[in-house]
Write a protein that holds these residues in place. Structure first.
Motif, PDB file in Angstrom:
ATOM      1  N   LEU A  24       0.823  -1.202   0.000  1.00 34.56           N
ATOM      2  CA  LEU A  24       0.000   0.000   0.000  1.00 34.56           C
ATOM      3  C   LEU A  24       0.864   1.262   0.000  1.00 34.56           C
ATOM      4  O   LEU A  24       0.549   2.255  -0.662  1.00 34.56           O
ATOM      5  N   ALA A  28       0.366   1.584  -4.042  1.00 30.14           N
ATOM      6  CA  ALA A  28      -1.050   1.964  -4.156  1.00 30.14           C
ATOM      7  C   ALA A  28      -1.174   3.297  -4.888  1.00 30.14           C
ATOM      8  O   ALA A  28      -0.522   4.289  -4.533  1.00 30.14           O
ATOM      9  N   THR A  34      -5.903   4.052   0.346  1.00 29.46           N
ATOM     10  CA  THR A  34      -4.835   3.677   1.276  1.00 29.46           C
ATOM     11  C   THR A  34      -5.076   4.272   2.657  1.00 29.46           C
ATOM     12  O   THR A  34      -4.944   3.596   3.675  1.00 29.46           O
ATOM     13  N   ALA A 210       2.498   0.344   6.148  1.00 31.45           N
ATOM     14  CA  ALA A 210       2.047   1.434   5.295  1.00 31.45           C
ATOM     15  C   ALA A 210       2.644   2.776   5.685  1.00 31.45           C
ATOM     16  O   ALA A 210       2.551   3.737   4.930  1.00 31.45           O
TER      17      ALA A 210
END
Length: 417
Positions: A24, A28, A34, A210
């Motif tokens: 992500l 992403a 996200t 992330a």
């Protein structure tokens, strides 16, 4: 089989959350999606942390009282009790001291850049002074102590209440049994909560993956290696060597005869669940008397926490350095006392050490969710070795005590076998 299944699920949750979070972060295209996913992960992870923290106070309180009430007697504690208590305390303090020196030399967590720290104003990082720590052990208001989660005061009250229940003898047996049942309930609750660990770990790792940079993961890997490395030294060098020097059991023999105990504790990650195997190892393989083992092993599952002490000490330094609020030399005496008491209060179940680290995180004034995420995400890996160090430490201390008792009073010691 159930604990093996849980271990696999936690490992899957850990790595899948890490991989998905990293994907992500780096690949992403939709920033809004996200952000939404990371927000959901943050919410789920925070709920999991809160669920664990909710159990801290009752777990510590009933666990200590249950352990005290299972002593043979307060009056006849005598030589056996003094030796066992003394060696357990020495073992824990030595473990804390060694971990402290290593942490000061290595500085785990130094240089880690956490995304939430840049704008974070930590105003309560100082632990209380040693004078305040000692004074505040005795609570003025027990209800306030429970409400605020003051671990030192709760531990004091548990030790005091457990001792009084034991002193009152047979008439309080129903009360003592009630606390033993309450302790069993709390252990079961912790076990049930840990069934959610794969999902909590997944959420926590997804958020970390992330938001954190690759350098942070490398630092976490170093933290894991440092803790596990120290625990392995304790398992394979320190305990066998001490037993070899103080008894007629050689270091190699001790390692060989505790192998089954070590592997079992690695698989279940629970000192309490390992008690039957520890008893069998002591009585059937190391020739320890039933009386000494019966007294020392349950007591060790409550207060002999060399492995947890190493874990909590290294984790405290790692988090303090990671949040760029390093622990000062003036804070070390207070930290040692806090780690010792928290180690004794740690439950002998999977995640017990992490729960105590969560308490220390709060006392240090660090943001609980972010700091605890770093700990709980890799706790299952470390906890296996922590448990092995704890239970093998129990075996080492009880073996030393029993052999010394046989030397001083062989007729009484042998009569209990």
């Amino acid at each position: 089989m159930q604990s093996n299944s849980l271990s696999k699920k936690i490992f899957i949750g850990l790595f899948s959350g890490l991989i998905l979070g990293s994907l992500l972060q780096f690949f992403a295209a939709d920033a809004g999606m996200t952000e939404a996913l990371v927000g959901l992960a943050d919410m789920a992870g925070s709920m999991f942390v809160n669920l664990i923290m909710m159990l801290v106070v009752p777990l510590v309180f009933v666990s200590i009282i249950s352990g005290v009430t299972q002593l043979p007697s307060i009056q006849s504690f005598g030589r056996l009790g003094s030796k066992t208590f003394g060696l357990y305390i020495i073992n824990t303090l030595v473990a804390i001291s060694v971990a402290l020196v290593v942490a000061l030399l290595v500085s785990p967590g130094a240089g880690v850049q956490l995304p939430e720290v840049a704008s974070l104003a930590i105003t309560t990082t100082e632990l209380p002074s040693i004078r305040d720590l000692i004074t505040d052990i005795v609570p003025r208001n027990p209800v306030a102590a429970f409400a605020s989660g003051n671990m030192l005061q709760i531990i004091f009250m548990a030790l005091l209440l457990g001792s009084v229940i034991k002193l009152l003898g047979q008439e309080m047996e129903g009360v003592a049994e009630g606390f033993r049942k309450a302790n069993k309930i709390m252990m079961t609750l912790i076990t049930l909560v840990m069934q959610l660990a794969p999902y909590g770990v997944f959420a926590l790792m997804l958020k970390l993956g992330a938001t954190l940079e690759a350098s942070t993961f490398l630092s976490v890997a170093g933290y894991i290696g440092l803790v596990v490395g120290l625990l392995l030294i304790w398992l394979f060098i320190v305990y066998p060597t001490v037993v070899g020097l103080m008894t007629d059991v050689s270091a190699a023999e001790f390692r060989r005869k505790t192998r089954e105990q070590m592997m079992f504790s690695l698989s279940c990650a629970s000192s309490n669940a390992s008690i039957p195997v520890t008893m069998r190892t002591l009585t059937e393989k190391l020739g320890v008397s039933q009386a000494t083992a019966g007294f020392g092993v349950p007591l060790g599952a409550t207060m002999n926490m060399g492995g947890v002490s190493i874990y909590i000490t290294i984790a405290a330094f790692f988090l303090a350095n990671a949040f760029n609020v390093p622990i000062t030399m003036e804070q070390l005496p207070t930290l040692i006392a806090a780690v010792f008491l928290l180690s004794v209060g740690a439950g002998g179940v999977p995640g017990g050490g992490a729960v105590m680290i969560g308490v220390l995180i709060h006392q240090m004034g660090l943001p609980v969710e972010t700091a605890f995420a770093l700990i709980i995400a890799v706790d299952r890996i470390i906890d296996m070795f922590v448990t092995s160090a704890n239970v093998v430490g129990d075996a080492a201390v009880v073996t030393i005590v029993d052999k010394s008792e046989q030397g001083e009073a062989p007729e009484s010691a042998l009569a209990t076998k």
